[in-house]
Design an enzyme around this catalytic site. Structure first.
Site, PDB file in Angstrom:
ATOM      1  N   GLU A 263      16.294  65.121  50.396  1.00  0.00           N
ATOM      2  CA  GLU A 263      17.035  64.926  51.649  1.00  0.00           C
ATOM      3  C   GLU A 263      17.532  66.267  52.162  1.00  0.00           C
ATOM      4  O   GLU A 263      18.191  67.010  51.424  1.00  0.00           O
ATOM      5  CB  GLU A 263      18.206  63.969  51.394  1.00  0.00           C
ATOM      6  CG  GLU A 263      17.737  62.573  51.022  1.00  0.00           C
ATOM      7  CD  GLU A 263      18.753  61.772  50.215  1.00  0.00           C
ATOM      8  OE1 GLU A 263      19.931  62.175  50.152  1.00  0.00           O
ATOM      9  OE2 GLU A 263      18.346  60.744  49.641  1.00  0.00           O
TER      10      GLU A 263
ATOM     11  N   LEU B 248      15.926  58.991  53.464  1.00  0.00           N
ATOM     12  CA  LEU B 248      17.202  58.952  52.731  1.00  0.00           C
ATOM     13  C   LEU B 248      17.121  57.798  51.720  1.00  0.00           C
ATOM     14  O   LEU B 248      17.633  56.707  51.960  1.00  0.00           O
ATOM     15  CB  LEU B 248      18.339  58.759  53.736  1.00  0.00           C
ATOM     16  CG  LEU B 248      19.725  59.265  53.357  1.00  0.00           C
ATOM     17  CD1 LEU B 248      20.663  59.154  54.541  1.00  0.00           C
ATOM     18  CD2 LEU B 248      20.297  58.621  52.128  1.00  0.00           C
ATOM     19  N   ALA B 249      16.431  58.047  50.626  1.00  0.00           N
ATOM     20  CA  ALA B 249      16.148  56.974  49.668  1.00  0.00           C
ATOM     21  C   ALA B 249      15.789  57.628  48.333  1.00  0.00           C
ATOM     22  O   ALA B 249      14.711  58.194  48.189  1.00  0.00           O
ATOM     23  CB  ALA B 249      14.996  56.105  50.168  1.00  0.00           C
ATOM     24  N   GLU B 250      16.707  57.556  47.388  1.00  0.00           N
ATOM     25  CA  GLU B 250      16.532  58.331  46.155  1.00  0.00           C
ATOM     26  C   GLU B 250      15.404  57.785  45.267  1.00  0.00           C
ATOM     27  O   GLU B 250      14.699  58.567  44.615  1.00  0.00           O
ATOM     28  CB  GLU B 250      17.850  58.395  45.375  1.00  0.00           C
ATOM     29  CG  GLU B 250      18.907  59.320  45.988  1.00  0.00           C
ATOM     30  CD  GLU B 250      19.563  58.753  47.244  1.00  0.00           C
ATOM     31  OE1 GLU B 250      19.413  57.544  47.519  1.00  0.00           O
ATOM     32  OE2 GLU B 250      20.231  59.529  47.961  1.00  0.00           O
TER      33      GLU B 250
ATOM     34  N   ILE C 134      22.497  59.720  42.555  1.00  0.00           N
ATOM     35  CA  ILE C 134      21.262  59.640  41.774  1.00  0.00           C
ATOM     36  C   ILE C 134      20.964  58.195  41.364  1.00  0.00           C
ATOM     37  O   ILE C 134      19.840  57.851  40.997  1.00  0.00           O
ATOM     38  CB  ILE C 134      21.335  60.559  40.530  1.00  0.00           C
ATOM     39  CG1 ILE C 134      19.925  60.874  40.024  1.00  0.00           C
ATOM     40  CG2 ILE C 134      22.217  59.981  39.443  1.00  0.00           C
ATOM     41  CD1 ILE C 134      19.864  61.999  39.012  1.00  0.00           C
TER      42      ILE C 134
ATOM     43  N   HIS D   2      31.689  63.066  45.377  1.00  0.00           N
ATOM     44  CA  HIS D   2      31.063  64.399  45.388  1.00  0.00           C
ATOM     45  C   HIS D   2      31.518  65.212  44.185  1.00  0.00           C
ATOM     46  O   HIS D   2      31.476  66.439  44.218  1.00  0.00           O
ATOM     47  CB  HIS D   2      31.394  65.147  46.692  1.00  0.00           C
ATOM     48  CG  HIS D   2      30.881  64.445  47.905  1.00  0.00           C
ATOM     49  ND1 HIS D   2      31.580  63.430  48.519  1.00  0.00           N
ATOM     50  CD2 HIS D   2      29.720  64.574  48.591  1.00  0.00           C
ATOM     51  CE1 HIS D   2      30.880  62.973  49.546  1.00  0.00           C
ATOM     52  NE2 HIS D   2      29.744  63.641  49.610  1.00  0.00           N
TER      53      HIS D   2
END
Ligand SMILES: Cc1ncc(C[n+]2csc(CCOP(=O)(O)OP(=O)(O)O)c2C)c(N)n1
Ligand SMILES: [Mg+2]
Length: 729
Positions: free
Chosen positions: A416, A457-459, A486, A529
């Site tokens: 991303e 936007l897709a782990e 993750i 974060h």
């Protein structure tokens, strides 16, 4: 007619479905019948307790044979799921191969007795190892198709290189190969299904999605999984796709549908989705009883659709073959299945001594001395880098990526926001983003948008595609934007990436690198974060976990991560990216550090402090104070890699100091230190003059308010207190 039919597939000579010869029609029937015969034989063995699991393709044979005969084994690529026996038989897997897996034989070619039956894998046929997880394989097919396209545009990237993982990965590509990705209708509810369609559509990839719609996901009927009951209606607006909905009980209609789908893909028009309606004639598996949730009338209606009975009636009715000839064929197939079972039952089980084989690469050991290279300072100049001066960890990671991409054309970087700018017209006038932390800055500008690009936007998409890329011999070096996010990729990391080599008995390594910014001490990073959690990943066999504390180590360890042949989770502490601590001069493009070698960052004699990551500078601060204020001489060991970790250095230091603290930023309970402390207590008990101490954060999340954050995370004061207490013990 005379039936000149062998047990081997009638080659890839199937012409258009509209013009099949009598022999081809009978061959289709043979494959369908053989699949059912093997299923029934396996069911018998399971009931006799000679095998341990059974799941059948009964009712899916026509659709699967149609798909297989439209494609080319060993040329196209196949990502089947557990119900695809007829597909795999038609591709060339033999009944004996299948039964070897059912009995768990050492010679099971798909997994060496490691996987349940019907968990397919064959390198020569291009059947990529499949797991029990529903839908993960779809993203592998997408990555596989991307890699095929990449090699056809950059054939030079296929060249072998003796000095790294490429020595062990042969590359095959043709330019018009397709990837077949199979899935049940229930599993289309998985996010990975939609994530795979997203990228296949956006990139016009040659992937055929085969949805095998038998109306049930174990006991859950289709309308519960699929709003409105039709997956075809839901996906209809994806651009670039060829869509087909077909009677999956009709092998000829199925073959036609897949031939048209393949033509669309091979012509470069984009992906295809073939939605086949079939029936599940048996229960979900032998562990299920469908009488518990399906009405008798419904089961009887399905039984009337049995594709094998229908094909038999059709062949006889159309005068293609006589009933007697089919009787003879059926008996022969039943005999073949029975004989294969007899032989498989005699095959020896794998020896217990083989269990640990293929957890990691046996070919390329990242702990080996070859990865301890000399610094090549002169290269800094020739490589166009600025004059040597202290560089931050962020800079030296970026430089390592650039050096390795120059050296190895098989590397792709995506994630991303990692591109400089996705829109090329913008790229001409802007500086570029290059990652939210700028670690990939300038890479797209230098290497182009085929090698450096933004993912959706897709782990799970990011990691699942990486598995597919690695399947084809490429080296994806992907970024998960924050460790805190993750988790959607966890399924792919745990069940696929780390497991591929072991579950396929060494056939399908998956050596991708996942770079992940991690950790707190950000003043305001807050819950989402600041997370740590490395021990969750060191608990996964097959995955290397690296956690550098300074610029030079990050540079050298990332190089080893990229060149080695194992999947690597490369954890980068955000707080260390631009710290003054740990800056270093550019060490040149060949500088590498082997895994599993700790560094003594401060020698000492009174006690040992084992740590890593952002606690290294904090431990140094505490050790200096301990020396100044209390005269305590602390030895600090920076582990640098967490799997493998350097037990010899830990043990050597503990033998010298007889006191040890294990310190990390992650929560104390169940943290990485628990394992190290337990092992020290177990193996070095006699060496200890005091109990093993651990330091970690509170067993909570990390709060936004700095006063709370400071209290939650371990500080130099916390470490100093522990040092003083332990010395006084
Ligand atoms: C991710 C995941 N969740 C749950 C399961 C357990 N499970 C195995 S098969 C299955 C149903 C799948 O149904 P469908 O996709 O329709 O395929 P079918 O078995 O009907 O061919 C479930 C829930 C699993 N294997 N993987
Ligand atoms: Mg189903």
């Amino acid at each position: 007619m005379g039936l000149a039919i062998s047990s081997a597939r009638v080659a890839a000579s199937f012409g258009p479905a509209s013009a099949l010869t009598a022999q081809q029609l009978v061959e289709i029937y043979r494959l369908m019948f053989l699949s059912r015969a093997v299923d029934d034989r396996e069911i018998l063995l399971k009931r006799q307790q000679k095998t341990f699991f059974q799941i059948s393709a009964a009712g899916h044979e026509a659709l699967q044979v149609g798909a297989a005969l439209a494609l080319r084994p060993g040329y196209d690529w196949f990502f089947p799921y557990y119900r695809d026996r007829a597909l795999c038989l038609a591709l060339g897997v033999t009944p004996y191969d299948m039964l070897l897996q059912a009995v768990g034989a050492a010679s099971d070619p798909a997994s060496g007795g490691r996987q349940m039956p019907t968990h397919w894998s064959s390198r020569s046929l291009h059947i990529v190892s499949t797991s029990s997880s529903t839908a993960t394989q779809l993203l592998h097919a997408v990555g596989c198709a991307e890699a095929g396209r990449y090699f056809s545009r950059h054939p030079e990237a296929a060249e072998k290189e003796a000095g790294d993982y490429r020595a062990f990965h042969d590359v095959e590509f043709h330019g018009d190969e397709v990837a077949l990705a199979c899935v049940g209708e229930g599993s289309t509810s998985q996010g990975e299904f939609w994530e795979a369609l997203n990228t296949a559509s956006n990139q016009k990839l040659p992937v055929i999605f085969m949805v095998e719609d038998n109306g049930y996901a174990i006991s859950v009927p289709v309308e519960v999984n699929t709003p409105g009951g039709s997956i075809s209606r839901l996906v209809a607006n994806f651009p670039n796709f060829h869509f087909a909905e077909v009677d999956g009980n009709d092998p000829v209609a199925s073959l036609r549908a897949f031939q048209e789908a393949a033509a669309h893909c091979r012509a470069g028009h984009g992906p295809a989705l073939v939605h086949g309606h079939c029936v599940r004639l048996y229960s979900h598996s032998l562990s299920d009883d469908d009488k518990l949730y399906r009405s008798a009338a419904e089961r009887e209606t399905d039984a009337l659709c049995d594709p094998i009975a229908r094909m038999r009636t059709r062949l006889i009715g159309d005068g293609v073959v006589s009933g007697a000839e089919l009787d003879e064929l059926e008996q022969r197939m039943e005999r073949e299945a029975a004989e294969a079972a007899e032989r498989a039952l005699e095959a020896p089980a794998p020896p217990v001594s083989s269990i640990k084989l293929h957890v990691y690469s046996e070919d390329l050991d990242p702990t080996r001395a070859a990865f301890a290279t000399e610094q090549v300072q002169t290269a800094a100049v020739s490589n166009g880098q600025k004059a040597a001066g202290p560089r931050t960890m962020a800079e030296l990671i970026n430089v390592c990526l650039r050096d390795e991409m120059r050296r190895d054309p098989r590397i792709v970087v995506y994630g991303e926001d990692v591109a400089d700018a996705s829109r090329s017209e913008a790229l001409a006038e802007v500086k570029g983003k290059g990652g939210v932390f700028k670690l990939t800055a300038g890479l797209q500008t230098e290497f182009g948008s085929e090698r450096v690009f933004n993912s959706p936007l897709a782990e799970a998409n990011i990691v699942g595609r990486a598995v597919g890329y690695a399947t084809r011999g490429m080296k994806p070096v992907v970024e998960i934007q924050f460790f805190d996010y993750i988790w959607p990729a966890m399924h792919q990391i745990h069940n696929e990436l780390s497991l591929m080599r072991w579950r396929s008995n060494g056939e399908w390594p998956s050596p991708a690198v996942i770079r992940v910014p991690i950790g707190g001490y950000l003043t305001g990073g807050a819950i989402y974060h600041s997370q740590s959690g490395e021990s969750i990943f060191t608990h996964i066999p097959g995955l290397r976990v690296v956690f550098p504390s300074n610029a030079l180590d990050a540079n050298g360890l990332l190089r080893t991560a990229i060149r080695c042949d194992d999947p690597v989770l490369f954890l980068e502490h955000k707080r260390l990216y631009r710290e003054t601590y740990g800056r270093a001069a550019y060490p040149g493009p060949e500088f590498a550090i082997p895994f599993g070698k700790a560094k003594i960052v401060r020698p000492g004699s009174d006690l040992t402090l084992v740590t890593y990551g952002a606690l290294v500078p904090r431990a140094l601060q505490a050790a200096q104070q301990a020396q100044r204020q209390h005269g305590i001489d602390t030895e600090i060991l920076d582990l640098r890699t967490l799997n493998p970790y350097d037990w010899d250095s830990i043990a050597g230091s503990v033998r010298k100091t007889n006191r040890v603290i294990v310190a990390h930023e992650d929560m104390l309970s169940w943290g990485y230190g628990a394992e190290i402390a337990a092992r020290i207590a177990d193996e070095l008990f006699d060496e200890l003059d005091a109990p093993v101490r651990r330091i970690g954060s509170m067993d909570t999340f990390v709060a936004y308010q700095p006063v709370l954050e400071d209290a939650i995370l371990p500080q130099p004061d916390t470490i100093l207190k522990a040092i003083v207490e332990l010395k006084a013990y």
